[in-house]
Design an enzyme around this catalytic site. Sequence first.
Site, mmCIF file in Angstrom:
data_model
loop_
_atom_site.group_PDB
_atom_site.id
_atom_site.type_symbol
_atom_site.label_atom_id
_atom_site.label_comp_id
_atom_site.label_asym_id
_atom_site.label_seq_id
_atom_site.Cartn_x
_atom_site.Cartn_y
_atom_site.Cartn_z
ATOM 1 C CE LYS A 1 -1.266 -1.438 -3.417
ATOM 2 N NZ LYS A 1 -2.628 -0.875 -3.319
ATOM 3 C CD GLU B 1 3.911 -5.193 6.898
ATOM 4 O OE1 GLU B 1 4.688 -5.974 7.452
ATOM 5 O OE2 GLU B 1 2.994 -5.567 6.149
ATOM 6 C CE LYS C 1 0.749 2.392 -4.742
ATOM 7 N NZ LYS C 1 -0.602 2.680 -4.398
ATOM 8 C CB ILE D 1 -3.137 -5.349 6.074
ATOM 9 C CG1 ILE D 1 -4.517 -4.739 5.816
ATOM 10 C CG2 ILE D 1 -3.265 -6.819 6.484
ATOM 11 C CD1 ILE D 1 -5.248 -5.326 4.625
ATOM 12 C CB VAL E 1 1.646 -5.388 -0.163
ATOM 13 C CG1 VAL E 1 0.496 -6.305 -0.598
ATOM 14 C CG2 VAL E 1 2.769 -5.412 -1.180
ATOM 15 C CG ASP F 1 -2.216 0.118 -6.662
ATOM 16 O OD1 ASP F 1 -1.210 0.753 -6.324
ATOM 17 O OD2 ASP F 1 -2.987 -0.420 -5.842
HETATM 18 N N1 HSE Z 1 -4.494 3.602 -5.002
HETATM 19 C C1 HSE Z 1 -4.261 2.613 -3.993
HETATM 20 C C2 HSE Z 1 -5.560 1.901 -3.672
HETATM 21 C C3 HSE Z 1 -3.677 3.269 -2.774
HETATM 22 O O1 HSE Z 1 -6.623 2.371 -4.086
HETATM 23 O O2 HSE Z 1 -5.550 0.859 -3.037
HETATM 24 C C4 HSE Z 1 -3.003 2.327 -1.827
HETATM 25 O O3 HSE Z 1 -1.912 1.657 -2.391
#
Ligand code: HSE
Length: 402
Positions: A200, A124, A100, A131, A127, A196
């Site tokens: 995304k 895919e 990502k 899913i 994100v 994060d």
């Molecule tokens: N650190 C991320 C989360 C991992 O907790 O969603 C998945 O991208």
Amino acid sequence: MAKVAILGYGTVGSGVADVLDINAAEVKDSAGEAIELKYILDIREFPGDKHEKQIVHDINIILDDPEIDVICETMGGIEPAFSFAKSALEKGKNVCTSNKELVAAHGPELVELAAKNGKSYLFEASVGGGIPLLRTLNDSMRHEKIDSVTGILNGTTNYILTKMDREGVGFATVLKAAQDKGYAEKNPEADVEGYDACRKIAILCSILSGKHADYEEIYTEGISRISIEDFDYAKSLGMAIKLLAMFRKNESGVVSMVAPFLIPYENPLANVNGVFNAINVHGNMLGDVMFYGKGAGKNATASAVVADVIEIVKHGDGHINVNMKAEKAHLAPKDNVVRQFFVRVPENDKNQALEIFGHTVEEIKGTNVHGEFAFLTSDISEKDFEEKLWKLDSVKGYLRLF
Ligand code: HSE
């Protein structure tokens, strides 16, 4: 038979190998031919591993092998993943990834490079983990005018918020327990500060705008300032607290942001708990569609990477179109977005809060919180709210209402 290589034999990379091994028959059935794992690139040795013989340490072995059709980049981080992906595409290999950070930063230029070389760059797993979201947006929903996406895109923060809510334990304690169990990273900043989720939603903004949405332009707040008192008030309001990542499109443009929100229990997103992710997408003809599933974890993420491999193998020669160009997307500031806010100040500052926000605010009583004045504002723009918030001598907390 199609032959693939994995770059990075960590959690996701070893998961990809497992999916190819354990679901070999299903993978073959779906792709129309068997898919063989030929190489795994890693700097480490894996003595005794079932794929020990496939481990290589030199990327050129993979890049120079004409048998390799697809490279799964599961290294994470920008470099050397970016250089490897570029070289692979230039050498006529297809690339799919769960990375990502790289997709948010350079995805659109890698898609363009793939198109130029008649190959594909798919992501895919970047994100929502397992899913099947991106292909659905890029494919089944491509004809829709999508005006809103609201997602719980980070499993770690959703796990922490769920624990705080259910067990009444403070942020720092829950984070420490999550780290001890391996659910949260040793350096949790990217998750808990919302970075994060920001990357995304930036990837989603890029796909939905067909351009490159710069994640640094997306306003981002994390969950580290959320307290158990906030949950006490949330319960009084009949609401949950969730870290939401948003995309909104209207006549004035696209606005995207990440922040913790109070969200009524009636909204399905309020009931997404633990490490699960969920994404609500609204299309002009389709209406609301909700995606729910494991947004992280070895097998779920690896399954999404293998789905990309299968898509590439099924497609055969040529580029799979992904709606992303390197041209920069224009993101409007959140200033004009209007909503209600929840604010907490020390009881002594009640009169000041009423002067600043007006006497029409609605006071909210917590069950176990004392010595505070907490209230809901009327509808107010983000910009006005920020200006008023600065005028307060002391703020114990605030949250946006969904
Ligand atoms: N650190 C991320 C989360 C991992 O907790 O969603 C998945 O991208």
